[in-house]
Design a protein around this motif. Structure first.
Motif, PDB file in Angstrom:
ATOM      1  N   ASP A  46      -7.272   6.853  -8.941  1.00  0.00           N
ATOM      2  CA  ASP A  46      -5.861   7.070  -9.226  1.00  0.00           C
ATOM      3  C   ASP A  46      -5.376   6.678 -10.648  1.00  0.00           C
ATOM      4  N   TYR A  65      -4.147   4.754  -2.778  1.00  0.00           N
ATOM      5  CA  TYR A  65      -4.550   3.311  -2.416  1.00  0.00           C
ATOM      6  C   TYR A  65      -4.779   3.077  -0.878  1.00  0.00           C
ATOM      7  N   SER A 107      -5.609  -5.468  -8.452  1.00  0.00           N
ATOM      8  CA  SER A 107      -6.143  -4.374  -7.187  1.00  0.00           C
ATOM      9  C   SER A 107      -5.526  -3.220  -7.263  1.00  0.00           C
ATOM     10  N   PHE A 108      -6.180  -2.244  -7.166  1.00  0.00           N
ATOM     11  CA  PHE A 108      -5.982  -0.966  -7.409  1.00  0.00           C
ATOM     12  C   PHE A 108      -7.000   0.012  -6.789  1.00  0.00           C
ATOM     13  N   ARG A 109      -6.630   1.351  -6.867  1.00  0.00           N
ATOM     14  CA  ARG A 109      -7.499   2.522  -6.566  1.00  0.00           C
ATOM     15  C   ARG A 109      -7.843   3.163  -7.862  1.00  0.00           C
ATOM     16  N   SER A 169      -8.633   3.733   0.885  1.00  0.00           N
ATOM     17  CA  SER A 169      -9.882   3.003   0.369  1.00  0.00           C
ATOM     18  C   SER A 169      -9.767   1.663   1.349  1.00  0.00           C
ATOM     19  N   CYS A 214      -9.824  -1.496  -0.938  1.00  0.00           N
ATOM     20  CA  CYS A 214      -8.445  -1.855  -1.381  1.00  0.00           C
ATOM     21  C   CYS A 214      -7.864  -2.561  -0.422  1.00  0.00           C
ATOM     22  N   PHE A 218      -0.049  -0.101  -6.311  1.00  0.00           N
ATOM     23  CA  PHE A 218      -0.331   1.028  -5.391  1.00  0.00           C
ATOM     24  C   PHE A 218      -0.003   2.354  -5.788  1.00  0.00           C
ATOM     25  N   SER A 219      -0.999   3.245  -5.599  1.00  0.00           N
ATOM     26  CA  SER A 219      -1.022   4.317  -5.902  1.00  0.00           C
ATOM     27  C   SER A 219      -1.025   5.542  -4.882  1.00  0.00           C
TER      28      SER A 219
END
Length: 170
Positions: free
Chosen positions: A29, A84, A24-26, A87, A90, A80-81
């Motif tokens: 980023d 994140y 799971s990520f944005r 979204s 996300c 996490f960025s």
């Protein structure tokens, strides 16, 4: 009484997990930087990993397939960025991940803090505060959506309280 070997040879047997890891990520980023290296590293070690752009087929319902993949993954790595929390995708994934963690025989969840302080996630401060301010303005007149926003906050706090990896400086 059936022996364990007869259970394993039963044609109805189906393993609980389809994937070893769900990422799971944005995307904006980290997709072309950190995530590419992480995915390839896992793949090279024989770890079957779900990453949306690698596993979804043309014509698949993205929300449906993502939620299914979360349920079918033994481990969720949540990266996490800074963006994140901007979204909804996300954040909805994160809520589902935390629900699956709480189930009996639930999955393991490992947070990775990529260029963000874990306390910013936990307390929804800095870029996370900015994102939530926008969500709250957008949904201020919708009770159901505001409940989702609160669920996102709860999930962020819970996952940021888990032991994870802080990789702010490489």
């Amino acid at each position: 009484m059936a022996s364990s070997s007869s259970f394993a040879s039963n044609s109805q047997y189906c393993p609980r997990w389809k994937y070893d890891v769900f990422l799971s990520f944005r995307g904006e980023d980290a997709r072309k930087t950190f995530m590419g290296h992480l995915y390839e590293g896992l793949k090279n070690r024989g770890i079957f990993t779900f990453q949306d752009d690698k596993r979804l087929e043309q014509g698949d319902s993205i929300p449906k397939e993502l939620l299914k993949a979360i349920k079918e993954s033994q481990v969720a790595l949540v990266v996490f960025s800074r963006n994140y929390a901007t979204s909804r995708w996300c954040l909805n994934e994160l809520v589902k991940i935390m629900e699956c963690k709480e189930e009996e025989n639930g999955q393991a969840v490992i947070p990775i803090f990529y260029d963000v302080d874990p306390s910013h996630v936990r307390n929804q401060s800095e870029s996370f505060a900015e994102a939530f301010a926008k969500h709250e303005v957008r949904y201020q007149d919708d009770v159901e959506e505001m409940q989702k926003v609160q669920g996102w906050r709860t999930a962020l706090t819970a996952v940021a309280n888990l032991k994870g990896y802080d990789i702010r400086d490489g």
